[in-house]
Each structure stands twice: as C-alpha cells, then as structure tokens.
Design an enzyme around this catalytic site. Structure first.
Site, PDB file in Angstrom:
ATOM      1  N   GLU A 146     -21.281  10.457   0.173  1.00  0.00           N
ATOM      2  CA  GLU A 146     -19.920  10.550   0.703  1.00  0.00           C
ATOM      3  C   GLU A 146     -19.747  11.905   1.397  1.00  0.00           C
ATOM      4  OE1 GLU A 146     -16.948   7.699  -1.282  1.00  0.00           O
ATOM      5  OE2 GLU A 146     -16.862   9.573  -2.360  1.00  0.00           O
ATOM      6  N   ASN A 187     -12.777   2.522  -4.996  1.00  0.00           N
ATOM      7  CA  ASN A 187     -12.282   3.658  -5.776  1.00  0.00           C
ATOM      8  C   ASN A 187     -10.773   3.770  -5.525  1.00  0.00           C
ATOM      9  OD1 ASN A 187     -11.712   6.050  -7.030  1.00  0.00           O
ATOM     10  ND2 ASN A 187     -12.891   7.338  -5.626  1.00  0.00           N
ATOM     11  N   SER A 238     -14.095   6.531   4.667  1.00  0.00           N
ATOM     12  CA  SER A 238     -13.391   5.804   5.734  1.00  0.00           C
ATOM     13  C   SER A 238     -14.024   4.451   6.073  1.00  0.00           C
ATOM     14  CB  SER A 238     -13.272   6.665   6.991  1.00  0.00           C
ATOM     15  OG  SER A 238     -12.474   7.817   6.719  1.00  0.00           O
ATOM     16  N   HIS A 290     -17.277  12.984  -7.864  1.00  0.00           N
ATOM     17  CA  HIS A 290     -16.538  12.709  -6.627  1.00  0.00           C
ATOM     18  C   HIS A 290     -16.097  14.042  -6.004  1.00  0.00           C
ATOM     19  CE1 HIS A 290     -13.530  11.360  -3.785  1.00  0.00           C
ATOM     20  NE2 HIS A 290     -14.130  10.191  -3.828  1.00  0.00           N
ATOM     21  N   GLU A 301     -13.453  14.944  -4.642  1.00  0.00           N
ATOM     22  CA  GLU A 301     -12.103  15.391  -5.027  1.00  0.00           C
ATOM     23  C   GLU A 301     -12.131  16.081  -6.384  1.00  0.00           C
ATOM     24  OE1 GLU A 301     -10.164  11.627  -4.448  1.00  0.00           O
ATOM     25  OE2 GLU A 301     -10.475  11.817  -2.282  1.00  0.00           O
ATOM     26  N   GLY A 304     -11.118   9.846   3.623  1.00  0.00           N
ATOM     27  CA  GLY A 304      -9.681   9.791   3.872  1.00  0.00           C
ATOM     28  C   GLY A 304      -9.259  10.310   5.232  1.00  0.00           C
ATOM     29  N   LYS A 363      -8.754   5.745  -6.906  1.00  0.00           N
ATOM     30  CA  LYS A 363      -8.214   7.097  -7.117  1.00  0.00           C
ATOM     31  C   LYS A 363      -6.953   6.986  -7.993  1.00  0.00           C
ATOM     32  CE  LYS A 363     -10.569   8.349  -2.907  1.00  0.00           C
ATOM     33  NZ  LYS A 363     -10.666   9.156  -1.705  1.00  0.00           N
TER      34      LYS A 363
HETATM   35  P1  13P Z   1     -11.700   6.616   1.870  1.00  0.00           P
HETATM   36  O1  13P Z   1     -12.377   5.274   1.974  1.00  0.00           O
HETATM   37  O2  13P Z   1     -10.217   6.495   1.705  1.00  0.00           O
HETATM   38  O3  13P Z   1     -12.118   7.514   3.001  1.00  0.00           O
HETATM   39  O4  13P Z   1     -12.213   7.300   0.534  1.00  0.00           O
HETATM   40  C1  13P Z   1     -13.569   7.350   0.293  1.00  0.00           C
HETATM   41  C2  13P Z   1     -13.771   7.785  -1.105  1.00  0.00           C
HETATM   42  O5  13P Z   1     -13.522   8.914  -1.462  1.00  0.00           O
HETATM   43  C3  13P Z   1     -14.293   6.795  -2.053  1.00  0.00           C
HETATM   44  O6  13P Z   1     -14.678   7.401  -3.236  1.00  0.00           O
END
Ligand code: 13P
Length: 252
Positions: free
Chosen positions: A168, A10, A213, A96, A98, A174, A12
């Site tokens: 997740e 992803n 992560s 997601h 976010e 992150g 983003k």
């Molecule tokens: P990270 O791998 O940067 O923690 O992000 C995970 C994520 O949100 C994947 O959709």
C-alpha cells in the site's frame, strides 16, 4: 503455482454493529457464486463477533484491524490475538500506514505482532509501502526491504506462506491516485523477490495484494497482473455494490 486471489475490504473506523449486519446480509448473496476468490472484511472490534457469526460457513472471512502482541496483561484499551480468535475472527491487519503514522505502530512492535497472530491461528495481513517523499527520493526499494526485514524478523521461513502482504503506497491511500499497474507490479515483484531470498517455496505461495484507491473501474487492470494476488480496499469497500464489483473483477 496458482494463488487464489483475495479481496479484503478495510472499513477503517466505519460502521456500527447494526450497519455491519445489514452490509454482510447484502454482501453474502453477491459473492456466493464467485468460486476461487477469497473475501475478507476488516472491521472495527465492536463489529467482529456479529460479522463472524453471520459469515460463518460462507466465503467471507472476518479480520480485525489491529491487535496487541501479548496474549494478556496490563495494556489498557488493547485486544489480543487469542481474544480475536475466540470471537471467530480469521485474520488481522497489521502495520497499516494509518497506524504507523498516527498511532506510533513501530516495526519493532510488528516483529512481535506477526508471530503472535500466527500463534493464535490468525492470518496476519501485513501492510508495507513507501511514502511519496520516499518514492520521489528513489527510496521505495530501501523502504520495502527494511519493512519486510524488520516486520517479518520473528517469522520462521517456512511460515512465511501463511501470511498475506499488502503493498500500500502511502501516497495512493485515500487520494484517488491509484498506482499504475506497472508501479504496483514492480513493487510487488520486488517484495516477492525479498521473500524468495528467505524461502523460495513460501515466496511462491504467499499472497501479495495491492491497496490504495482501488475502485470498481481500476480493479480489473490491476488484478489481471500475474504478481498481484488481490486488493486491500478502503473507501470503495464501504458500499456493498462497489465492493462486490471489485470481488467479481478478481475472478480468474
Ligand atoms: P483507499 O482504498 O480508500 O485508498 O484505502 C486504502 C487502504 O488504506 C486500505 O487499507
């Protein structure tokens, strides 16, 4: 029943079309020989057509990161499932954390988006997971049960197998605080049991990924567990080398 692992990156809000093109040209030879492992890149809208053209015929699929639930209409700034499908996109990330936290993505909207994606022939990659506060309060299972019930409320039981689900936990995204293999396995087994209550066969077929992560050093320890069918990778998917190493770790 054997489920082929899927490693999804992803991006983003990263990478212009030119950067996406450089990345895919470097990734394709790195993953070409990894039979049995599915690979998806979840990219910004402006990258999708170029990526889909470059990845055609390879093992790499191209996913969007969001879509609107209606096929068309007066929804300024939105993109629909049939538009993504025509651009050569195979799937779409939905729900997601976010988008839930920063853009007001609701379970009600997701209950409409998941069937809309399926109707357009897209694989919905539905993200669920608890916040740190919910985990600390012992509310993880309640939260997962509620998201699965509401977000998949519009999907017929026999269609559940067409989905991909990503567990997740919000506290792991992150932060560098990856869930332990035991935590990930426990939550994913719980999600599979929720799906089995609706359709046993579909629950055995649906792929459930872990995200939060994931990096080349911790991937193998997560991916070797029987219930974890792959990973949704954020930061570590931005470099071809680290992403390709995670894909290689998924080979069974
Ligand atoms: P990270 O791998 O940067 O923690 O992000 C995970 C994520 O949100 C994947 O959709």
């Amino acid at each position: 029943m054997a489920r082929n692992p899927l490693i999804a990156g992803n991006w983003k809000m990263h990478k212009s079309e030119r950067q996406a093109e450089e990345y895919i040209q470097a990734l394709l030879p790195r993953v070409a020989a990894l039979e049995g492992v599915g690979v998806a890149i979840c990219a910004p809208y402006t990258d999708l057509k170029a990526l889909a053209d470059s990845a055609r015929g390879s093992r790499v699929e191209v996913y969007a990161q969001n879509m609107h639930q209606e096929d068309q209409g007066a929804y300024t700034g939105e993109v629909s499932a049939p538009m993504l499908s025509e651009a050569g996109v195979q799937g779409v990330v939905l729900g997601h954390s976010e988008r839930r936290a920063q853009f007001g993505e609701s379970d009600h909207a997701l209950a409409l988006k998941v069937p809309a994606a399926l109707r357009a022939g897209l694989t919905p990659l539905l993200c669920v997971g608890e916040s740190e506060q919910e985990r600390d309060a012992g509310d993880t299972e309640r939260r997962l049960r509620q998201q699965i019930a509401e977000d998949l409320g519009g999907v017929a039981a026999e269609q559940l197998s067409e989905l991909v689900i990503a567990y997740e936990p919000v506290w792991a995204i992150g932060t560098g605080r990856v869930a332990s293999p035991e935590q990930a396995q426990e939550a994913i087994a719980f999600i599979r049991a929720l799906l089995a209550a609706r359709d046993e066969r579909a629950a055995q077929q649906v792929r459930i990924l872990y995200g939060g992560s994931v990096d080349p050093d911790n991937a193998a320890g997560l991916l070797e567990l029987p219930d974890i069918d792959g990973a949704l990778v954020g930061g570590a998917s931005l470099q071809v080398d680290s992403f390709a190493r995670i894909v290689a770790a998924a080979r069974r």
